[in-house]
Design a protein around this motif. Structure first.
Motif, short mmCIF file in Angstrom:
data_model
loop_
_atom_site.label_atom_id
_atom_site.label_comp_id
_atom_site.label_asym_id
_atom_site.label_seq_id
_atom_site.Cartn_x
_atom_site.Cartn_y
_atom_site.Cartn_z
N ILE A 269 0.82 -1.22 0.00
CA ILE A 269 0.00 0.00 0.00
C ILE A 269 0.85 1.28 0.00
N ARG A 270 1.93 1.27 0.79
CA ARG A 270 2.84 2.42 0.80
C ARG A 270 4.27 1.90 0.69
N GLU A 271 5.17 2.82 0.34
CA GLU A 271 6.56 2.39 0.13
C GLU A 271 7.14 1.75 1.38
N THR B 274 -6.88 7.35 -7.43
CA THR B 274 -5.69 7.55 -8.25
C THR B 274 -4.37 7.30 -7.51
N PHE B 275 -4.45 7.20 -6.16
CA PHE B 275 -3.21 7.00 -5.39
C PHE B 275 -2.96 5.52 -5.05
N CYS B 276 -3.93 4.64 -5.37
CA CYS B 276 -3.96 3.34 -4.70
C CYS B 276 -3.59 2.14 -5.58
N GLY C 4 -13.76 -6.80 3.51
CA GLY C 4 -13.62 -6.61 2.07
C GLY C 4 -12.87 -5.31 1.83
N GLN C 5 -12.27 -5.17 0.66
CA GLN C 5 -11.58 -3.91 0.35
C GLN C 5 -12.60 -2.78 0.31
N ASN C 6 -13.84 -3.15 0.02
CA ASN C 6 -14.87 -2.14 -0.15
C ASN C 6 -16.22 -2.83 0.07
N LEU D 257 -14.94 5.35 8.09
CA LEU D 257 -15.26 5.84 6.75
C LEU D 257 -14.16 6.78 6.26
N PRO D 258 -13.24 6.23 5.45
CA PRO D 258 -12.09 7.04 5.03
C PRO D 258 -12.50 8.25 4.19
N ILE D 259 -12.11 9.45 4.64
CA ILE D 259 -12.41 10.65 3.84
C ILE D 259 -11.23 10.99 2.92
N GLN D 260 -10.03 10.74 3.36
CA GLN D 260 -8.76 10.99 2.63
C GLN D 260 -8.38 12.46 2.58
N SER D 261 -9.31 13.37 2.23
CA SER D 261 -8.98 14.80 2.21
C SER D 261 -10.25 15.61 2.45
N ASN E 50 -10.03 10.85 -7.42
CA ASN E 50 -11.13 10.03 -7.96
C ASN E 50 -11.92 9.34 -6.86
N ARG E 51 -12.23 10.10 -5.79
CA ARG E 51 -12.94 9.50 -4.67
C ARG E 51 -14.46 9.47 -4.87
N LEU E 52 -14.99 10.17 -5.84
CA LEU E 52 -16.41 10.05 -6.26
C LEU E 52 -17.43 10.65 -5.28
N THR F 177 -11.62 7.50 10.60
CA THR F 177 -11.37 7.78 9.18
C THR F 177 -9.92 7.51 8.81
N ASP F 178 -9.65 7.54 7.50
CA ASP F 178 -8.27 7.53 6.99
C ASP F 178 -8.03 8.87 6.30
N ILE F 179 -6.83 9.40 6.49
CA ILE F 179 -6.49 10.65 5.82
C ILE F 179 -5.11 10.52 5.17
N TYR G 168 1.33 10.80 2.00
CA TYR G 168 1.12 10.28 0.65
C TYR G 168 2.37 9.53 0.18
N SER G 169 2.16 8.36 -0.39
CA SER G 169 3.28 7.58 -0.91
C SER G 169 3.03 7.32 -2.39
N ARG G 170 4.02 7.68 -3.21
CA ARG G 170 3.85 7.62 -4.66
C ARG G 170 4.02 6.18 -5.14
N1 SAH Z 1 -10.62 0.55 0.57
C1 SAH Z 1 -10.40 1.48 1.60
C2 SAH Z 1 -8.95 1.74 1.90
C3 SAH Z 1 -7.94 0.66 1.81
S1 SAH Z 1 -6.26 1.15 1.91
C4 SAH Z 1 -11.07 2.81 1.21
O1 SAH Z 1 -11.10 3.17 0.08
O2 SAH Z 1 -11.54 3.48 2.07
C5 SAH Z 1 -6.18 1.88 3.52
C6 SAH Z 1 -5.75 3.30 3.52
O3 SAH Z 1 -4.42 3.43 3.09
C7 SAH Z 1 -6.53 4.22 2.60
O4 SAH Z 1 -7.76 4.60 3.12
C8 SAH Z 1 -5.59 5.38 2.44
O5 SAH Z 1 -5.81 6.35 3.44
C9 SAH Z 1 -4.22 4.75 2.64
N2 SAH Z 1 -3.48 4.72 1.37
C10 SAH Z 1 -3.77 4.02 0.26
N3 SAH Z 1 -2.88 4.29 -0.71
C11 SAH Z 1 -2.02 5.19 -0.19
C12 SAH Z 1 -0.88 5.88 -0.72
N4 SAH Z 1 -0.48 5.71 -1.96
N5 SAH Z 1 -0.23 6.74 0.10
C13 SAH Z 1 -0.63 6.94 1.38
N6 SAH Z 1 -1.70 6.32 1.91
C14 SAH Z 1 -2.39 5.46 1.14
#
Ligand code: SAH
Ligand code: SF4
Ligand code: F3S
Length: 473
Positions: free
Chosen positions: A74-76, A185-187, A223-225, A282-286, A296-298, A322-324, A356-358
């Protein structure tokens, strides 16, 4: 990108028992798991598949025949952790060249070539949809010396007929769907786990009933979702409802849900059943609509806030987390402030915050990263500090409150204490044994508790992540 959701046919499979811990099993597998709960749940499937071919699990890496790492991309830093572990494990191969070393999971899927070239000691590379092949790949490797590589993603594999090898305890995971079609787009997940597919409805209910009969008191639907779950006419709200009815003595939780398809119907089901945990992650992310669009969080921040508001209206004591992701490419100071505003407005019980991890191959990989390291560190710190302050304030308000707690395990820090959880998913540390006193301070009786008990606990102390309490009558 709009992708059709895959539905399996309506036949339910016969679930077969696994052969785990059979005395006749003479081979030993050592497995380490990294990443999300889905990966831990997959490890239970791999152990089940291997048990049919004469393997039992061992905790002793030195005496194992096969070492497996079930990995996360998921991240580096998640990948770096695994690379480091692989380097450490090299020594066991040197001591015993017959030991087989395998990489499973998301890194196997994403980095198969790099692993082949750079990590020559790796014998097996198996992606998340190919776990049925693991024993055959091992046999072939032993016979021919050929490395075992299987990384095809499937549109139908759900391992529905396999009984996972679960660790004994009160908590069990049931994986209900696999893959992800959202393409944030980050995942990396859509690339490492493939397309969404859901498990047979009836088999999930049967599995929950079987677990309840075996003494499990806490089931996570995974589940992932999960909100994308579809089986014939049934959706995730139907599934959650029917599981709650089928196992009334079991606490039910789920993860992870995407805000785009969290329905009012789901909130109604949650509010209706007292055995569904009063908790929504409930992950908001931003907190910035512009960034959410880039991701592309919709959903918009306003739509997300509506869900939060409705949840609190329908379940006043609901726990929210949440996740951010901080510092997505092009995030400005204003975007960052909007994220802090959302945290202040929602007042989450907790948040998982990530720099954020690229990630290669994702869309965001190609966006220019304009944020300097110092700013990145500061913004992440600001988010963490704010959330910690809010978590402490919320938890302090719980001091003196009495709440039912399910005892899940021994406390990690002391054998004298248990760890349990409240209905809104907060961890609570409680003594294993408690002496009750009357109003005059005289000892009336002592009582000890066990894992699996529901106990009424009075909260006496808190920090940002944990509550501490004592049992009350
Ligand atoms: N399916 C879940 C999330 C799964 S990944 C959802 O969409 O809500 C778990 C968390 O890792 C994500 O919510 C996000 O916050 C984080 N994450 C995913 N890709 C990442 C990235 N490239 N850089 C940093 N955090 C990331
Ligand atoms: Fe990744 Fe988005 Fe799918 Fe979650 S919904 S797994 S963040 S692509
Ligand atoms: Fe990691 Fe794969 Fe889970 S990337 S978070 S193990 S789906």
């Amino acid at each position: 990108m709009e992708l059709t959701h895959l539905i399996l046919d309506n036949n339910s499979f016969e679930t077969k028992q696994n052969n785990f811990n059979k005395n006749t099993n003479d081979k030993k597998v050592y497995i380490e798991t990294f990443g999300c709960q889905m990966n831990y749940s997959d490890t239970e499937i791999v152990l089940s598949v291997l048990s049919d071919f004469g393997y039992n699990e061992t905790d002793d890496v030195k005496s194992s025949d096969v070492i497996l790492l079930n990995t996360c991309s998921i991240r580096e830093n998640a990948e770096n952790k695994v690379f480091k572990r692989l380097d450490e494990l090299k020594k066991y191969k040197k001591l015993n060249p017959n030991i087989i070393l395998g990489v499973l999971g998301c890194m196997a899927e994403r980095l198969r070539n790099e692993l082949l070239i750079k990590k020559k000691m790796v014998d097996l590379i198996v992606g998340p949809d190919e776990y049925r092949k693991v024993p055959h790949l091992i046999d072939n490797l032993i016979e021919t010396g050929e490395k075992g590589i299987a990384v095809k993603l499937s549109r139908v594999e759900t391992y529905d007929d396999i009984t996972p090898v679960r660790k004994k305890g009160v908590t069990a995971w049931i994986s209900i769907m696999r893959g992800c079609d959202k393409f944030c787009t980050f995942c990396v997940v859509p690339f490492t786990r493939g397309r969404e597919r859901s498990r047979n409805f009836k088999n999930i209910i049967d599995e929950a009933v079987r677990l309840s009969d075996e003494g499990v008191r806490d089931i996570w639907l995974l589940g992932q979702n999960v909100n994308s779950y579809r089986f014939a006419e049934k959706d995730f709200a139907d599934l959650l409802n029917d599981v709650a009815v089928a196992v009334p003595d079991v606490r039910i939780r789920y993860t992870t849900s995407h805000p785009y398809d969290l329905s009012m119907k789901l909130l109604e089901v949650m509010a209706k059943h007292s055995n569904i945990c009063n908790y929504i992650h409930l992950p908001i992310q931003s907190g910035s609509d512009r960034i959410l669009k880039e991701m592309n969080r919709l959903y918009s921040v306003e739509q997300y806030m509506q869900v939060m508001k409705k949840s609190r209206e329908m379940m006043p004591s609901v726990g929210l987390s949440t996740d951010i992701i901080s510092c997505f490419p092009s995030e400005t100071e204003d975007d960052h402030r909007m994220t802090l505003d959302v945290i202040r407005e929602v007042r989450y019980d907790g948040a998982y915050t990530f720099a954020y991890s690229r990630r290669e191959n994702t869309k965001a990989y190609y966006l220019e990263d304009i944020i300097d390291e110092e700013t990145k560190k500061r913004r992440l710190d600001e988010i963490i500090t704010l959330q910690r302050k809010i978590s402490v304030e919320i938890n302090q308000n719980l001091i003196g409150k009495i709440m039912p707690v399910l005892i899940e395990s021994l406390s990690k820090k002391s054998d004298e204490y248990f760890m349990g959880r409240t209905d809104c998913n907060k961890s609570v540390i409680i003594p294993k044994e408690h002496s009750y006193v009357n109003d005059s301070g005289e000892l009336t009786h002592k009582k000890s508790f066990s894992i699996g008990d529901f106990v009424n606990i009075e909260i006496i102390k808190v920090n940002s992540a944990t509550l501490f309490g004592v049992p009350v009558l």
